[in-house]
Design a protein around this motif. Structure first.
Motif, PDB file in Angstrom:
ATOM      1  N   VAL A  37       0.833  -1.205   0.000  1.00 15.86           N
ATOM      2  CA  VAL A  37       0.000   0.000   0.000  1.00 15.86           C
ATOM      3  C   VAL A  37       0.867   1.254   0.000  1.00 15.86           C
ATOM      4  N   LEU A  38       0.539   2.177  -0.912  1.00 16.67           N
ATOM      5  CA  LEU A  38       1.188   3.491  -0.918  1.00 16.67           C
ATOM      6  C   LEU A  38       0.097   4.516  -0.638  1.00 16.67           C
ATOM      7  N   VAL A  39       0.304   5.326   0.414  1.00 11.35           N
ATOM      8  CA  VAL A  39      -0.710   6.312   0.811  1.00 11.35           C
ATOM      9  C   VAL A  39      -0.276   7.687   0.318  1.00 11.35           C
ATOM     10  N   ARG A 104       7.123   4.846 -10.211  1.00  6.51           N
ATOM     11  CA  ARG A 104       6.946   3.538 -10.881  1.00  6.51           C
ATOM     12  C   ARG A 104       6.140   2.581  -9.993  1.00  6.51           C
ATOM     13  N   PHE A 105       5.180   3.138  -9.242  1.00  2.00           N
ATOM     14  CA  PHE A 105       4.286   2.306  -8.421  1.00  2.00           C
ATOM     15  C   PHE A 105       3.027   2.070  -9.260  1.00  2.00           C
ATOM     16  N   GLN A 106       2.912   0.872  -9.830  1.00  2.00           N
ATOM     17  CA  GLN A 106       1.826   0.602 -10.765  1.00  2.00           C
ATOM     18  C   GLN A 106       0.657  -0.055 -10.009  1.00  2.00           C
ATOM     19  N   PRO A 107      -0.383   0.725  -9.641  1.00  2.00           N
ATOM     20  CA  PRO A 107      -1.408   0.156  -8.756  1.00  2.00           C
ATOM     21  C   PRO A 107      -2.395  -0.764  -9.468  1.00  2.00           C
ATOM     22  N   ASP A 108      -2.762  -1.850  -8.788  1.00  2.00           N
ATOM     23  CA  ASP A 108      -3.878  -2.664  -9.272  1.00  2.00           C
ATOM     24  C   ASP A 108      -5.172  -1.932  -8.958  1.00  2.00           C
ATOM     25  N   ILE A 109      -5.187  -1.318  -7.760  1.00  2.00           N
ATOM     26  CA  ILE A 109      -6.386  -0.607  -7.318  1.00  2.00           C
ATOM     27  C   ILE A 109      -6.012   0.807  -6.882  1.00  2.00           C
ATOM     28  N   LEU A 110      -6.761   1.776  -7.399  1.00  2.00           N
ATOM     29  CA  LEU A 110      -6.689   3.131  -6.859  1.00  2.00           C
ATOM     30  C   LEU A 110      -7.862   3.246  -5.898  1.00  2.00           C
ATOM     31  N   THR A 126     -10.377   9.593 -18.221  1.00  2.00           N
ATOM     32  CA  THR A 126     -10.417  10.643 -19.259  1.00  2.00           C
ATOM     33  C   THR A 126      -8.988  11.011 -19.684  1.00  2.00           C
ATOM     34  N   ARG A 127      -8.356  11.908 -18.933  1.00  2.00           N
ATOM     35  CA  ARG A 127      -7.039  12.399 -19.343  1.00  2.00           C
ATOM     36  C   ARG A 127      -6.014  11.275 -19.470  1.00  2.00           C
ATOM     37  N   LEU A 128      -6.099  10.256 -18.584  1.00  2.00           N
ATOM     38  CA  LEU A 128      -5.079   9.198 -18.591  1.00  2.00           C
ATOM     39  C   LEU A 128      -5.567   7.899 -19.234  1.00  2.00           C
ATOM     40  N   VAL A 129      -6.678   7.967 -19.957  1.00  2.00           N
ATOM     41  CA  VAL A 129      -7.285   6.719 -20.437  1.00  2.00           C
ATOM     42  C   VAL A 129      -6.353   5.946 -21.384  1.00  2.00           C
ATOM     43  N   LYS A 130      -5.462   6.677 -22.069  1.00  2.00           N
ATOM     44  CA  LYS A 130      -4.548   5.981 -22.985  1.00  2.00           C
ATOM     45  C   LYS A 130      -3.162   5.773 -22.385  1.00  2.00           C
ATOM     46  N   ASP A 131      -3.006   6.170 -21.125  1.00  2.00           N
ATOM     47  CA  ASP A 131      -1.707   6.036 -20.469  1.00  2.00           C
ATOM     48  C   ASP A 131      -1.487   4.562 -20.115  1.00  2.00           C
ATOM     49  N   ARG A 132      -0.458   3.956 -20.720  1.00  2.00           N
ATOM     50  CA  ARG A 132      -0.288   2.509 -20.534  1.00  2.00           C
ATOM     51  C   ARG A 132       0.073   2.138 -19.101  1.00  2.00           C
ATOM     52  N   PHE A 133       0.686   3.096 -18.418  1.00  2.00           N
ATOM     53  CA  PHE A 133       1.089   2.815 -17.039  1.00  2.00           C
ATOM     54  C   PHE A 133      -0.105   2.422 -16.171  1.00  2.00           C
TER      55      PHE A 133
END
Ligand code: ADP
Length: 455
Positions: A37-39, A104-110, A126-133
């Motif tokens: 978990v990253l807070v 580089r913390f790639q979350p499964d869940i926000l 919206t803004r990040l919908v195409k962001d592969r990260f």
């Protein structure tokens, strides 16, 4: 699983209400179950450094902006809410996602909490919908109190940093204004709130604050997961802030706590008089007018009452007047005092919570830990935690409808029970035996995250 956990207040760094308690303890409980978990939370005045640890391995990253967050209050000051709150919390949401990517913390869940973080699920879609990260990131929005939605004038829309086209009926628009929570509800992959009963209530006009239709229209159900308690902080066996420690097995110490409380309040130290307490924000939600309506009749009886509270000035005045009229058996402490709260929870016999609505409520749970019997309105989390006297698993008193006379009737029942030591001991015992720890709720969140991830 990797969880990005975003909230506008996290105990012990900043607190105005129950959200801080949740955000301060749930991440550690999730981490104990094996989640990473990253807070993220704003860096308010008084917070040092760029990051801190909530528990071993649970990092809190502070989102910094001198102009926005280095202020005396979290959301406002004596004059009311800060007028640029939309700008402040939009910045928080965009910046938290930017830093998450930078780390580089790639979350499964926000997991976003309340309106201040509700923009995040919208940004992802919206803004990040195409962001592969973030391609695999799913979002959960938790509503801690639907009464706070983040309403702003339409002309401030540019402050969201999002495309103007999102100001529409199935977006941010709400009766001509911006409603941030509404957009979050629409764009999040899943919704939750802090008790099962409140999850049902917010779908009704009575409790929906205008958003019940939007919530009902969501195809998926709103999940209700009860908050837990920090059982190390609230523990009558070890609490250093109370007169004498005690446990369910040996309650003798509680008597000394009661005497200490009666002395603090300058009441007669009479064991036979029941002590009722209220520890609360002084806000309309809490049903304080129910109590003020019946206070004189109640205080004409053989009972004592002590309040610790802070909030709206009208209630400050109303309670000061009650104490002035009943100096022998009513005491009022105005202010927020985390230290004193412990002595009240431990020393009282009954804890009053006549709320109009209560998403979860921590006060009644803390009271039960201390063998103090709750008297509550049957709503939200109060309905889910307090079982009315009469049933075999009774641990308190709950009433309906939300009126002064129904409250008084419940209080009279409580006083009658107080005269029967066997019955009273049974109620205290049931409350103390409940498992109110975070571990149980964290397990439920874990299951919920798993479902959302697979959906
Ligand atoms: P809410 O989040 O709506 O304020 P909760 O019952 O969920 O209500 O949480 C309230 C928390 O704040 C409890 O831990 C309670 O003990 C504490 N609290 C409320 N008012 C005061 C006060 N005046 N002084 C100290 N603690 C308080």
């Amino acid at each position: 699983m990797k969880i990005l956990f975003c909230a506008s207040e996290v105990y012990p760094f900043a607190k105005t209400g129950g959200l801080a308690d949740v955000a301060g303890s749930l991440p550690a409980a999730l981490s104990r179950l094996g989640d990473e978990v990253l807070v993220m939370t704003p860096k308010y005045r008084g917070t040092q450094g760029e990051s801190a640890e909530l528990a071993p391995g649970v990092q809190v990253r502070f989102i910094e902006n001198e102009a926005y967050f280095n202020r005396s209050g979290l959301y406002g000051n004596d004059q009311g809410d800060y007028p640029d709150n939309l700008k402040r919390f939009s910045f928080f949401c965009h910046e938290a996602l930017r830093i998450c990517e930078e780390m580089r913390f790639q979350p499964d869940i926000l997991h976003a909490h309340d309106w201040q973080a509700a923009l995040m699920p919208v940004i992802l879609k919206t803004r990040l919908v195409k962001d592969r990260f973030f391609a695999k990131t799913r979002s959960v929005l938790t509503i801690h109190n639907l009464a706070y939605q983040g309403h702003f004038p339409a002309k401030q829309f540019a402050d969201t940093g999002l495309d103007e086209s999102l100001f529409k009926l199935d977006g941010f628009e709400f009766y001509g204004k911006i409603n941030v929570l509404k957009a979050g509800i629409l764009y999040a992959d899943a919704l939750s709130t802090v008790s099962s009963t409140y999850a049902k209530e917010i779908k009704t006009a009575q409790y929906g604050f205008g958003l019940d239709g939007v919530i009902r229209a969501k195809k998926k159900n709103v999940r209700g997961i009860l908050n837990g308690l920090d059982c190390d902080l609230w523990d009558p066996e070890r609490d250093p802030k109370i007169q004498k420690n005690y446990s369910a097995k040996d309650m003798t110490g509680k008597r000394e706590c009661k005497t200490a409380l009666q002395s603090l309040c300058r009441f007669e130290a009479d064991e036979k008089k029941p002590v009722f307490t209220m520890i609360t924000r002084l806000a309309e939600q809490k049903g304080l007018d129910l109590f003020t309506e019946i206070a004189d009749e109640f205080l004409s009886m053989e009972a004592q009452f002590v309040l610790l509270g802070e909030g709206d000035r009208v209630y400050h005045t109303a309670f000061k007047n009650i104490a002035a009229r009943h100096p022998k058996n009513a005491a009022v402490f105005l202010g927020f005092n985390a230290e004193n709260a412990h002595g009240l929870y431990a020393g009282a016999d009954f804890f009053l919570m006549p709320s109009y609505f209560e998403p979860c409520g921590l006060g009644q749970m803390i009271a039960m830990r201390y063998g103090t019997v709750p008297v509550v309105r049957r709503t939200g989390g109060l309905a889910d935690t307090v079982t009315d006297a009469g049933s075999a698993r009774a641990n308190g008193f709950s009433f309906n409808p939300c009126t002064g006379s129904a409250l008084l009737k419940a209080m009279k029942k409580a006083m009658q029970c107080f005269r029967d030591p066997v019955k009273m001991a049974a109620l205290r015992k049931q409350g103390m035996a409940l498992d109110l720890s975070w571990d149980k709720s964290a397990n439920e969140y874990l299951g919920f995250y798993g479902q959302v991830k697979r959906s």
